[in-house]
Write a protein that holds these residues in place. Structure first.
Motif, PDB file in Angstrom:
ATOM      1  N   GLN A  34       0.661  -1.125   0.031  1.00 35.28           N
ATOM      2  CA  GLN A  34       0.046  -0.058   0.139  1.00 35.28           C
ATOM      3  C   GLN A  34       0.809   1.431   0.091  1.00 35.28           C
ATOM      4  O   GLN A  34       0.661   2.040   0.741  1.00 35.28           O
ATOM      5  N   ALA A  35       1.976   1.219  -0.701  1.00 35.30           N
ATOM      6  CA  ALA A  35       2.696   2.532  -0.939  1.00 35.30           C
ATOM      7  C   ALA A  35       2.108   3.637  -1.710  1.00 35.30           C
ATOM      8  O   ALA A  35       2.687   4.812  -1.437  1.00 35.30           O
ATOM      9  N   GLY A  36       0.972   3.322  -2.462  1.00 39.18           N
ATOM     10  CA  GLY A  36       0.362   4.441  -3.111  1.00 39.18           C
ATOM     11  C   GLY A  36       0.942   5.158  -4.129  1.00 39.18           C
ATOM     12  O   GLY A  36       0.507   6.175  -4.758  1.00 39.18           O
ATOM     13  N   GLN A  37       2.097   4.585  -4.703  1.00 42.71           N
ATOM     14  CA  GLN A  37       2.900   4.904  -5.709  1.00 42.71           C
ATOM     15  C   GLN A  37       2.228   4.898  -7.051  1.00 42.71           C
ATOM     16  O   GLN A  37       2.080   5.865  -7.992  1.00 42.71           O
ATOM     17  N   TYR A  38       1.289   3.746  -7.226  1.00 48.74           N
ATOM     18  CA  TYR A  38       0.606   3.578  -8.476  1.00 48.74           C
ATOM     19  C   TYR A  38      -1.095   3.959  -7.877  1.00 48.74           C
ATOM     20  O   TYR A  38      -1.586   3.242  -6.972  1.00 48.74           O
ATOM     21  N   ASP A  39      -1.816   4.521  -8.756  1.00 43.94           N
ATOM     22  CA  ASP A  39      -3.125   4.709  -8.441  1.00 43.94           C
ATOM     23  C   ASP A  39      -4.033   3.626  -9.018  1.00 43.94           C
ATOM     24  O   ASP A  39      -5.091   3.136  -8.361  1.00 43.94           O
ATOM     25  N   VAL A  40      -3.703   3.213 -10.273  1.00 40.46           N
ATOM     26  CA  VAL A  40      -4.590   2.028 -10.975  1.00 40.46           C
ATOM     27  C   VAL A  40      -3.563   1.070 -11.670  1.00 40.46           C
ATOM     28  O   VAL A  40      -2.236   1.465 -11.836  1.00 40.46           O
ATOM     29  N   ALA A  41      -3.980  -0.246 -11.599  1.00 39.26           N
ATOM     30  CA  ALA A  41      -3.315  -1.435 -12.249  1.00 39.26           C
ATOM     31  C   ALA A  41      -4.234  -2.176 -12.876  1.00 39.26           C
ATOM     32  O   ALA A  41      -5.393  -2.281 -12.734  1.00 39.26           O
ATOM     33  N   SER A  42      -3.412  -2.710 -14.171  1.00 37.44           N
ATOM     34  CA  SER A  42      -4.362  -3.975 -14.631  1.00 37.44           C
ATOM     35  C   SER A  42      -4.293  -5.268 -13.913  1.00 37.44           C
ATOM     36  O   SER A  42      -2.952  -5.642 -13.587  1.00 37.44           O
ATOM     37  N   LEU A  43      -5.379  -5.729 -13.526  1.00 39.10           N
ATOM     38  CA  LEU A  43      -5.472  -6.890 -12.729  1.00 39.10           C
ATOM     39  C   LEU A  43      -6.532  -7.617 -13.413  1.00 39.10           C
ATOM     40  O   LEU A  43      -7.389  -7.249 -14.079  1.00 39.10           O
ATOM     41  N   SER A  44      -6.471  -9.023 -13.353  1.00 39.47           N
ATOM     42  CA  SER A  44      -7.451  -9.953 -13.843  1.00 39.47           C
ATOM     43  C   SER A  44      -8.378 -10.212 -12.753  1.00 39.47           C
ATOM     44  O   SER A  44      -8.499  -9.764 -11.688  1.00 39.47           O
ATOM     45  N   ASN A  45      -9.594 -11.160 -13.257  1.00 39.66           N
ATOM     46  CA  ASN A  45     -10.511 -11.609 -12.365  1.00 39.66           C
ATOM     47  C   ASN A  45      -9.989 -12.627 -11.478  1.00 39.66           C
ATOM     48  O   ASN A  45     -10.925 -12.961 -10.466  1.00 39.66           O
ATOM     49  N   PHE A  46      -8.682 -13.117 -11.634  1.00 37.93           N
ATOM     50  CA  PHE A  46      -8.352 -13.778 -10.483  1.00 37.93           C
ATOM     51  C   PHE A  46      -7.744 -13.185  -9.434  1.00 37.93           C
ATOM     52  O   PHE A  46      -8.239 -13.368  -8.100  1.00 37.93           O
ATOM     53  N   GLU A  47      -6.951 -12.015  -9.649  1.00 37.22           N
ATOM     54  CA  GLU A  47      -6.686 -11.223  -8.483  1.00 37.22           C
ATOM     55  C   GLU A  47      -7.482 -10.243  -7.754  1.00 37.22           C
ATOM     56  O   GLU A  47      -7.411 -10.113  -6.718  1.00 37.22           O
ATOM     57  N   ILE A  48      -8.579  -9.812  -8.192  1.00 36.63           N
ATOM     58  CA  ILE A  48      -9.510  -8.839  -7.878  1.00 36.63           C
ATOM     59  C   ILE A  48     -10.139  -9.181  -6.695  1.00 36.63           C
ATOM     60  O   ILE A  48     -10.120  -8.524  -5.670  1.00 36.63           O
ATOM     61  N   PRO A  49     -10.833 -10.318  -6.663  1.00 28.07           N
ATOM     62  CA  PRO A  49     -11.687 -10.788  -5.478  1.00 28.07           C
ATOM     63  C   PRO A  49     -10.472 -10.871  -4.334  1.00 28.07           C
ATOM     64  O   PRO A  49     -10.683 -10.641  -3.061  1.00 28.07           O
ATOM     65  N   ILE A  50      -9.275 -11.468  -4.497  1.00 28.19           N
ATOM     66  CA  ILE A  50      -8.196 -11.731  -3.475  1.00 28.19           C
ATOM     67  C   ILE A  50      -7.651 -10.341  -2.920  1.00 28.19           C
ATOM     68  O   ILE A  50      -7.620 -10.223  -1.861  1.00 28.19           O
ATOM     69  N   TYR A  51      -7.362  -9.393  -3.854  1.00 25.65           N
ATOM     70  CA  TYR A  51      -7.142  -7.975  -3.397  1.00 25.65           C
ATOM     71  C   TYR A  51      -8.169  -7.266  -2.635  1.00 25.65           C
ATOM     72  O   TYR A  51      -7.844  -6.624  -1.646  1.00 25.65           O
ATOM     73  N   ALA A  52      -9.524  -7.494  -3.040  1.00 28.58           N
ATOM     74  CA  ALA A  52     -10.589  -6.923  -2.316  1.00 28.58           C
ATOM     75  C   ALA A  52     -10.515  -7.423  -0.855  1.00 28.58           C
ATOM     76  O   ALA A  52     -10.722  -6.527   0.043  1.00 28.58           O
ATOM     77  N   ARG A  53     -10.386  -8.909  -0.692  1.00 26.06           N
ATOM     78  CA  ARG A  53     -10.452  -9.480   0.450  1.00 26.06           C
ATOM     79  C   ARG A  53      -9.578  -8.875   1.432  1.00 26.06           C
ATOM     80  O   ARG A  53      -9.493  -8.915   2.497  1.00 26.06           O
ATOM     81  N   SER A  54      -8.330  -8.547   0.848  1.00 27.46           N
ATOM     82  CA  SER A  54      -7.085  -7.963   1.636  1.00 27.46           C
ATOM     83  C   SER A  54      -7.244  -6.666   1.823  1.00 27.46           C
ATOM     84  O   SER A  54      -6.244  -5.997   2.556  1.00 27.46           O
ATOM     85  N   GLY A  55      -7.910  -5.767   1.188  1.00 26.17           N
ATOM     86  CA  GLY A  55      -8.359  -4.200   1.510  1.00 26.17           C
ATOM     87  C   GLY A  55      -7.148  -3.604   0.721  1.00 26.17           C
ATOM     88  O   GLY A  55      -6.892  -2.340   1.107  1.00 26.17           O
ATOM     89  N   TRP A  56      -6.703  -4.215  -0.433  1.00 24.28           N
ATOM     90  CA  TRP A  56      -5.655  -3.507  -1.255  1.00 24.28           C
ATOM     91  C   TRP A  56      -6.308  -2.500  -2.410  1.00 24.28           C
ATOM     92  O   TRP A  56      -5.469  -1.572  -2.678  1.00 24.28           O
ATOM     93  N   ILE A  57      -7.536  -2.963  -2.630  1.00 25.79           N
ATOM     94  CA  ILE A  57      -8.138  -2.162  -3.918  1.00 25.79           C
ATOM     95  C   ILE A  57      -9.589  -1.514  -3.102  1.00 25.79           C
ATOM     96  O   ILE A  57      -9.858  -2.070  -2.247  1.00 25.79           O
ATOM     97  N   ALA A  58      -9.809  -0.405  -3.876  1.00 28.99           N
ATOM     98  CA  ALA A  58     -11.089   0.470  -3.349  1.00 28.99           C
ATOM     99  C   ALA A  58     -12.199   0.030  -3.913  1.00 28.99           C
ATOM    100  O   ALA A  58     -12.200  -0.378  -5.393  1.00 28.99           O
ATOM    101  N   PRO A  59     -13.604  -0.233  -3.172  1.00 24.53           N
ATOM    102  CA  PRO A  59     -14.773  -0.465  -4.073  1.00 24.53           C
ATOM    103  C   PRO A  59     -15.061   0.587  -4.996  1.00 24.53           C
ATOM    104  O   PRO A  59     -14.700   1.775  -4.572  1.00 24.53           O
ATOM    105  N   MET A  60     -15.914   0.230  -6.053  1.00 29.85           N
ATOM    106  CA  MET A  60     -16.260   1.224  -7.074  1.00 29.85           C
ATOM    107  C   MET A  60     -17.518   1.520  -7.089  1.00 29.85           C
ATOM    108  O   MET A  60     -18.026   2.306  -8.139  1.00 29.85           O
ATOM    109  N   ASP A  61     -18.438   0.653  -6.224  1.00 30.64           N
ATOM    110  CA  ASP A  61     -19.932   1.155  -6.085  1.00 30.64           C
ATOM    111  C   ASP A  61     -20.228   2.502  -5.875  1.00 30.64           C
ATOM    112  O   ASP A  61     -21.211   3.006  -6.698  1.00 30.64           O
TER     113      ASP A  61
END
Length: 455
Positions: A87-114
């Motif tokens: 969570q260094a915050g150096q990058y605002d956006v990254a290309s992730l697949s649908n494999f990583e996104i639920p895992i990253y969401a569970r870890s609190g690494w990416i922001a919800p878009m709702d």
């Protein structure tokens, strides 16, 4: 051809820039002040188009400068994992697949878009194909990613060869029917195998198609209560079928054959059928393809399930630590929009549109005119994919051709090496899967222990 050469030159420039620690055309990472964002992404051709179009269209319209860092797939996955986990915050956006996104969401690494989706009705979330939306949700049910382009899988076959042999492809083939057709077509033309199937080791190589076969044969990597099922009767039957099919009627060099090798086999007339990604159709139907207009497309073969195509999407995630989430959403919503698809069609070409994510794409007459041979079949394959229930029993994690847990890339790759050895005839399928069961049970034990600790 001129456009392809230009894209190759652009891709070479991107690689050169990233290898010298430059962030592409946007300047160095972290530069540009408050009205800029940093995007870390894979170097696929569609992303090269995005880079080229961003300054002239997105930045000109919004005033937001985009600093791109572009890397090959394996490198970018490692860098994104390091960046987002810290969570260094150096990058605002990254290309992730649908494999990583639920895992990253569970870890609190990416922001919800709702919240952004609700405030931006022009984005039209309802137009995103439902399985894509579902695969990009976190455990809390919120959406954490937007697809840039997506794919499923289907069966590609030489319609002219089948017709000459008096064979009609069923509308919804079973795997046994496919095996029977492969046997009849094997050697029907000099050097032509009955079918091409991936055999190359890798969780994203042989196990991409093979796990869908396991699913429809009634198998699963893990049961809902985290029992490993790699050497179960259903899993074993599926792998034995796959290994026998590719050994008896598949391509030469199958243990080393991946997506690219099978694509080349189809293009060169060395395979009568191929089960793989829907994204391959664009290459088969390219203007310079020797097999253009000769290919038929059928749904992914089944056994016990109604459908069995996989689901994959390169998507955008916003880092939770980003201080520029509003600007990041503006970029994400533009890059995943109908407007951007139209722009690519007009500026680059309709065959290069990052499709596979929006229903409206398949209603666009300009796109359909270019991709009519496979557009409807691709849309159907994606729409019938079920990332939460891809088999005959409940699963403990989301995913069709993968299991959505951090341990799966290592586990899948290790087991794939055993399966490739079985394809090469070095071990039996039973031996390969018995070894795989031990590895899978080690992973399952961790989850069983966590469940017991939380009970």
């Amino acid at each position: 051809m001129r456009r392809r050469r230009m894209r190759t030159l652009l891709l070479s420039l991107v690689v050169l820039l990233t290898s010298t620690a430059c962030a592409g055309w946007g300047g160095s990472v972290g530069g540009g002040g408050a009205n800029s964002i940093n995007v870390l992404m894979v170097n696929n051709p569609q992303m090269v188009d995005l880079q080229r179009l961003t300054a002239e269209h997105f930045t000109k319209a919004t005033g937001i400068t985009v600093n791109f860092t572009v890397l090959p797939e394996n490198d970018v996955r490692d860098k994104i994992s390091q960046e987002f986990s810290s969570q260094a915050g150096q990058y605002d956006v990254a290309s992730l697949s649908n494999f990583e996104i639920p895992i990253y969401a569970r870890s609190g690494w990416i922001a919800p878009m709702d919240p952004y989706i609700a405030a931006d009705p022009a984005f039209d979330q309802a137009d995103i194909l439902p399985p894509m939306t579902e695969s990009l949700k976190g455990p809390d049910g919120q959406i954490y990613g937007q697809p840039f382009y997506g794919e499923s899988s289907f069966l590609m076959y030489r319609a002219d060869v089948l017709q000459a042999a008096g064979i009609t492809m069923p509308e919804q083939p079973t795997w046994q029917q496919v095996a029977d057709i492969a046997a009849r077509l094997d050697g029907v033309q000099p050097g032509m195998a009955g079918i091409c199937l991936r055999g190359q080791p890798g969780w994203g190589q042989v196990f991409a198609p093979l796990t869908t076969v396991v699913n429809t044969f009634g198998g699963t990597w893990f049961t809902i209560d985290w029992q490993a099922g790699v050497n179960s009767p259903e899993f074993t039957k599926a792998v034995q079928f796959y290994v026998d099919l590719v050994r008896e009627h598949g391509e030469a060099g199958a243990p080393q054959a991946g997506f690219t090798e099978c694509l080349n086999n189809m293009v060169q007339g060395n395979a009568a059928m191929w089960y793989d990604a829907t994204s391959a159709a664009g290459s088969l139907e390219a203007a310079d393809s020797p097999v253009r207009g000769k290919i038929g497309y059928a749904p992914a073969p089944v056994v016990e399930t109604d459908s069995s195509g996989w689901l994959y999407a390169w998507s955008w995630g916003i880092q939770a630590a980003s201080e520029k989430k509003d600007a990041a959403w503006k970029f994400v919503s533009w890059a995943s929009s109908k407007e951007y698809e139209q722009l690519v069609g007009e500026q680059v070409g309709w065959s290069d549109v990052p499709a596979g994510k929006r229903a409206s794409t398949y209603e666009n007459p300009q796109y359909v005119a270019e991709a009519g041979a496979f557009a409807e079949q691709t849309k159907h394959a994606i729409e019938t994919a079920d990332p939460r229930n891809p088999g005959v029993q409940p699963r403990p994690a989301i995913g069709i051709q993968f299991v959505g847990i951090p341990e799966f890339p290592d586990l899948g790759t290790q087991v794939s090496q055993e399966v490739s050895s079985a394809i090469a005839g070095l071990v039996t399928v039973d031996q390969a899967l018995d070894r795989g069961q031990q590895l899978a049970d080690d992973v399952a034990e961790r989850y069983r222990s966590r469940a017991e600790g939380n009970s």
